[in-house]
Design a protein around this motif. Structure first.
Motif, PDB file in Angstrom:
ATOM      1  N   VAL A  65      -0.911  10.312 -10.155  1.00  0.00           N
ATOM      2  CA  VAL A  65      -1.928   9.798 -11.168  1.00  0.00           C
ATOM      3  C   VAL A  65      -3.533  11.121 -10.589  1.00  0.00           C
ATOM      4  O   VAL A  65      -3.718  12.005 -11.731  1.00  0.00           O
ATOM      5  CB  VAL A  65      -2.524   8.697 -11.406  1.00  0.00           C
ATOM      6  CG1 VAL A  65      -4.088   9.261 -11.870  1.00  0.00           C
ATOM      7  CG2 VAL A  65      -2.421   7.815 -12.098  1.00  0.00           C
ATOM      8  N   ALA A  66      -3.691  11.252  -9.696  1.00  0.00           N
ATOM      9  CA  ALA A  66      -4.070  12.329  -9.044  1.00  0.00           C
ATOM     10  C   ALA A  66      -3.722  14.183  -9.575  1.00  0.00           C
ATOM     11  O   ALA A  66      -4.750  15.309  -9.905  1.00  0.00           O
ATOM     12  CB  ALA A  66      -4.541  12.469  -7.993  1.00  0.00           C
ATOM     13  N   ALA A  67      -2.085  14.080  -9.354  1.00  0.00           N
ATOM     14  CA  ALA A  67      -1.819  15.213  -9.668  1.00  0.00           C
ATOM     15  C   ALA A  67      -2.504  15.802 -10.842  1.00  0.00           C
ATOM     16  O   ALA A  67      -1.879  16.393 -11.914  1.00  0.00           O
ATOM     17  CB  ALA A  67      -0.897  15.560  -9.208  1.00  0.00           C
ATOM     18  N   TYR A  68      -1.199  14.372 -11.836  1.00  0.00           N
ATOM     19  CA  TYR A  68      -1.551  14.826 -13.155  1.00  0.00           C
ATOM     20  C   TYR A  68      -2.626  15.346 -13.788  1.00  0.00           C
ATOM     21  O   TYR A  68      -3.292  16.161 -14.491  1.00  0.00           O
ATOM     22  CB  TYR A  68      -0.887  13.528 -13.631  1.00  0.00           C
ATOM     23  CG  TYR A  68      -1.988  13.353 -15.620  1.00  0.00           C
ATOM     24  CD1 TYR A  68      -0.353  14.286 -16.368  1.00  0.00           C
ATOM     25  CD2 TYR A  68      -2.094  12.826 -15.665  1.00  0.00           C
ATOM     26  CE1 TYR A  68      -0.781  13.821 -17.282  1.00  0.00           C
ATOM     27  CE2 TYR A  68      -2.997  12.862 -17.358  1.00  0.00           C
ATOM     28  CZ  TYR A  68      -1.237  13.167 -18.188  1.00  0.00           C
ATOM     29  OH  TYR A  68      -1.994  13.373 -19.411  1.00  0.00           O
ATOM     30  N   TYR A  69      -4.412  14.572 -13.295  1.00  0.00           N
ATOM     31  CA  TYR A  69      -6.029  15.131 -13.590  1.00  0.00           C
ATOM     32  C   TYR A  69      -6.083  16.217 -12.847  1.00  0.00           C
ATOM     33  O   TYR A  69      -6.872  16.941 -14.251  1.00  0.00           O
ATOM     34  CB  TYR A  69      -6.671  13.436 -13.537  1.00  0.00           C
ATOM     35  CG  TYR A  69      -6.415  12.735 -14.034  1.00  0.00           C
ATOM     36  CD1 TYR A  69      -6.978  12.820 -15.651  1.00  0.00           C
ATOM     37  CD2 TYR A  69      -6.051  11.335 -14.075  1.00  0.00           C
ATOM     38  CE1 TYR A  69      -6.840  11.405 -16.465  1.00  0.00           C
ATOM     39  CE2 TYR A  69      -5.934  10.333 -15.021  1.00  0.00           C
ATOM     40  CZ  TYR A  69      -6.018  10.340 -16.631  1.00  0.00           C
ATOM     41  OH  TYR A  69      -6.105   9.129 -16.952  1.00  0.00           O
ATOM     42  N   TYR A  70      -5.450  16.463 -12.331  1.00  0.00           N
ATOM     43  CA  TYR A  70      -5.510  17.948 -11.834  1.00  0.00           C
ATOM     44  C   TYR A  70      -5.048  19.697 -11.947  1.00  0.00           C
ATOM     45  O   TYR A  70      -5.939  19.942 -12.852  1.00  0.00           O
ATOM     46  CB  TYR A  70      -5.295  18.464 -10.269  1.00  0.00           C
ATOM     47  CG  TYR A  70      -6.149  17.895  -8.490  1.00  0.00           C
ATOM     48  CD1 TYR A  70      -7.537  17.394  -8.928  1.00  0.00           C
ATOM     49  CD2 TYR A  70      -5.132  16.518  -8.038  1.00  0.00           C
ATOM     50  CE1 TYR A  70      -8.144  17.109  -8.964  1.00  0.00           C
ATOM     51  CE2 TYR A  70      -6.329  16.494  -7.106  1.00  0.00           C
ATOM     52  CZ  TYR A  70      -7.451  16.248  -7.089  1.00  0.00           C
ATOM     53  OH  TYR A  70      -8.107  15.828  -6.612  1.00  0.00           O
ATOM     54  N   LEU A  87       0.631  -1.336   0.105  1.00  0.00           N
ATOM     55  CA  LEU A  87       0.145   0.225  -0.515  1.00  0.00           C
ATOM     56  C   LEU A  87       1.029   1.085  -0.085  1.00  0.00           C
ATOM     57  O   LEU A  87       0.626   2.223  -0.661  1.00  0.00           O
ATOM     58  CB  LEU A  87      -0.554   0.201   1.592  1.00  0.00           C
ATOM     59  CG  LEU A  87      -1.859  -0.862   1.169  1.00  0.00           C
ATOM     60  CD1 LEU A  87      -2.178  -0.824   2.608  1.00  0.00           C
ATOM     61  CD2 LEU A  87      -2.513  -0.678  -0.067  1.00  0.00           C
ATOM     62  N   MET A  88       1.850   1.148   0.398  1.00  0.00           N
ATOM     63  CA  MET A  88       2.930   1.779   0.753  1.00  0.00           C
ATOM     64  C   MET A  88       3.697   2.740  -0.945  1.00  0.00           C
ATOM     65  O   MET A  88       3.745   3.969  -1.190  1.00  0.00           O
ATOM     66  CB  MET A  88       4.054   2.553   1.944  1.00  0.00           C
ATOM     67  CG  MET A  88       3.333   2.032   3.120  1.00  0.00           C
ATOM     68  SD  MET A  88       2.217   4.311   3.492  1.00  0.00           S
ATOM     69  CE  MET A  88       0.591   3.425   3.519  1.00  0.00           C
ATOM     70  N   GLY A  89       3.239   1.606  -1.111  1.00  0.00           N
ATOM     71  CA  GLY A  89       4.148   1.220  -2.818  1.00  0.00           C
ATOM     72  C   GLY A  89       3.729   1.938  -4.162  1.00  0.00           C
ATOM     73  O   GLY A  89       3.371   2.712  -4.671  1.00  0.00           O
ATOM     74  N   VAL A  90       2.600   1.826  -3.566  1.00  0.00           N
ATOM     75  CA  VAL A  90       0.691   1.847  -4.328  1.00  0.00           C
ATOM     76  C   VAL A  90       0.117   3.889  -3.953  1.00  0.00           C
ATOM     77  O   VAL A  90       0.585   3.954  -5.488  1.00  0.00           O
ATOM     78  CB  VAL A  90      -0.023   0.796  -4.587  1.00  0.00           C
ATOM     79  CG1 VAL A  90      -1.788   1.705  -5.406  1.00  0.00           C
ATOM     80  CG2 VAL A  90       0.567  -0.632  -4.762  1.00  0.00           C
TER      81      VAL A  90
END
Length: 111
Positions: free
Chosen positions: A93-98, A83-86
């Protein structure tokens, strides 16, 4: 001083303590009748089979210096590290779409 809502005008009016705490539509409070009392609700006759392992886990968590989420061994460590790796991937991905939405480069697909 006690207050209650007037059923006629709908306004708050002063009232006696007995009428303020017993609004219309509610009857007198009656004590519930005592039901059956069980001596040991976690006994084997209650349908739960197996040993109660609460004491075992309490002792395990008290003795160890590791964080609670890593105490159960290798499986917990694999899940935690996975989980810490993902997490950075999802944040990226969220920053890219923002960024794409804020600059207007992200176009809607026509249906």
């Amino acid at each position: 001083m006690f207050y209650k809502q007037s059923p006629f005008a709908g306004r708050v009016v002063s009232a006696e303590a007995t009428t303020a705490y017993q609004p219309q539509g509610l009857g007198k409070y009656s004590e519930p009748k005592p039901g059956p009392v069980f001596e040991n609700p976690m006994s084997s006759s209650s349908g739960i089979s197996g040993e109660n392992s609460v004491r075992h886990w309490q002792d395990t968590f008290k003795q160890s210096k590791a964080p609670v989420y890593l105490l159960r061994g290798t499986r917990d460590k694999v899940i935690y590290r996975g989980l810490m790796g993902v997490l950075p991937v999802g944040m990226g991905v969220a920053a890219y779409y923002y960024y794409m939405m804020s600059t207007g480069k992200l176009k809607r697909k026509e249906r």
